[in-house]
Write a protein that holds these residues in place. Structure first.
Motif, short mmCIF file in Angstrom:
data_model
loop_
_atom_site.label_atom_id
_atom_site.label_comp_id
_atom_site.label_asym_id
_atom_site.label_seq_id
_atom_site.Cartn_x
_atom_site.Cartn_y
_atom_site.Cartn_z
N CYS A 15 -48.10 43.05 47.34
CA CYS A 15 -47.29 44.25 47.17
C CYS A 15 -47.93 45.41 47.92
CB CYS A 15 -47.10 44.60 45.70
SG CYS A 15 -48.63 45.05 44.84
N ARG A 16 -47.17 46.47 48.09
CA ARG A 16 -47.63 47.65 48.83
C ARG A 16 -48.19 48.70 47.87
NH1 ARG A 16 -42.89 45.90 51.34
NH2 ARG A 16 -43.04 45.68 53.64
N MET A 17 -49.36 49.23 48.21
CA MET A 17 -49.95 50.30 47.41
C MET A 17 -49.09 51.55 47.41
SD MET A 17 -54.02 50.28 48.25
CE MET A 17 -54.22 51.88 47.51
N ASN A 18 -48.42 51.82 48.53
CA ASN A 18 -47.69 53.08 48.64
C ASN A 18 -46.51 53.17 47.68
OD1 ASN A 18 -45.66 51.54 49.84
ND2 ASN A 18 -46.02 52.32 51.91
N LYS B 253 -50.93 40.93 44.42
CA LYS B 253 -52.15 41.37 45.10
C LYS B 253 -51.88 42.52 46.07
CE LYS B 253 -55.71 39.49 48.21
NZ LYS B 253 -56.26 38.25 48.79
N PHE B 254 -52.78 43.50 46.07
CA PHE B 254 -52.70 44.57 47.06
C PHE B 254 -54.06 44.85 47.70
CE2 PHE B 254 -53.98 46.72 43.22
CZ PHE B 254 -54.85 47.72 43.65
N SER C 148 -59.88 45.29 51.98
CA SER C 148 -58.70 45.59 52.80
C SER C 148 -57.54 45.86 51.84
CB SER C 148 -58.36 44.40 53.71
OG SER C 148 -59.46 44.04 54.51
N PHE C 149 -57.10 47.10 51.79
CA PHE C 149 -56.01 47.50 50.91
C PHE C 149 -54.69 47.49 51.68
CE2 PHE C 149 -59.53 49.61 48.62
CZ PHE C 149 -59.28 49.15 47.34
N LEU C 150 -53.68 46.88 51.08
CA LEU C 150 -52.35 46.82 51.69
C LEU C 150 -51.58 48.09 51.34
CD1 LEU C 150 -51.38 43.11 50.96
CD2 LEU C 150 -52.07 44.09 53.14
N TRP C 151 -51.91 49.17 52.05
CA TRP C 151 -51.15 50.40 51.83
C TRP C 151 -49.69 50.19 52.22
CZ3 TRP C 151 -51.26 54.61 49.20
CH2 TRP C 151 -50.37 55.64 49.52
#
Length: 209
Positions: free
Chosen positions: A141-144, A90-91, A108-111
């Motif tokens: 996990c991280r979007m970046n 999930k991100f 809410s996005f986990l950048w």
């Protein structure tokens, strides 16, 4: 955060580290928010999007189509249950508020995030099946790690433009409607409220996705 804080948070650690806890008016799970979080909120009148009814499942399905355009070809993007995921991690978490004539879809996005902050979260009692009882850091996990931030903003704007006319607005220059009174429905929980919640928490070990 709609359930009791003691069911969602490690209250002892929250108080010790003086972590602000906010109760929001939308639904969804408990979220750790820091400078690495990216928010996208869609506020629509009931008839703004053809075919979308003001019900959670209809709005969620449409949002999945919208973000399919944003993440097309990237790391097996999917809408799984109510989450945005790459593969099975999930991100993006979602929350909604729906009234008779208007709805809000908030993501809410986990950048990026600090792994240590996930210790403020309890393992949720209600979790999506695909989580398979994984801990927070194994589940998210991280979007970046998948695309640049500028690409995300550009692709999201392009996707939204397929449904709406989009223009940049300077929020500082906006004015409140004459006679309108803003009544906040999101608020910070007081230290007293958290201390009272601590008294109902049977075990103290140290906020939830």
């Amino acid at each position: 955060m709609l359930r009791k804080p003691s069911e969602l948070l490690e209250i002892g650690s929250v108080l010790r580290d003086q972590v602000p806890v906010m109760k929001r008016f939308t639904g969804g799970g408990t979220v750790v928010v820091d400078k690495g979080t990216v928010f996208v909120t869609l506020i629509c009148n009931k008839d703004d999007v053809p075919g979308v009814q003001p019900f959670p499942r209809s709005i969620m399905s449409w949002s999945g189509l919208l973000y399919n355009q944003v993440f097309k070809g990237i790391a097996d993007f999917q809408l799984r249950e109510n989450d945005y995921v790459f593969g099975n991690r999930k991100f993006g978490g979602n929350a909604q508020s729906i009234t008779k004539n208007r709805w809000i879809h908030h993501t809410s996005f986990l950048w990026d995030y600090a792994e240590g902050n996930m210790a403020f979260l309890k393992q949720p009692a209600r979790a999506p099946e695909y989580r398979m009882e994984r801990g927070h850091t194994e589940f998210i996990c991280r979007m970046n790690e998948y695309l640049p931030r500028t690409d995300f903003i550009e692709k999201t704007t392009e996707a939204v433009e397929t449904y709406f006319s989009v223009k940049n607005v300077n929020l500082e220059a906006t004015e409140e409607p004459c006679g309108a009174e803003f009544v906040p429905s999101t608020r910070l929980l007081s230290k007293q409220e958290l201390e009272e919640a601590l008294g109902t928490q049977p075990e103290i070990i140290g906020v939830s996705f």
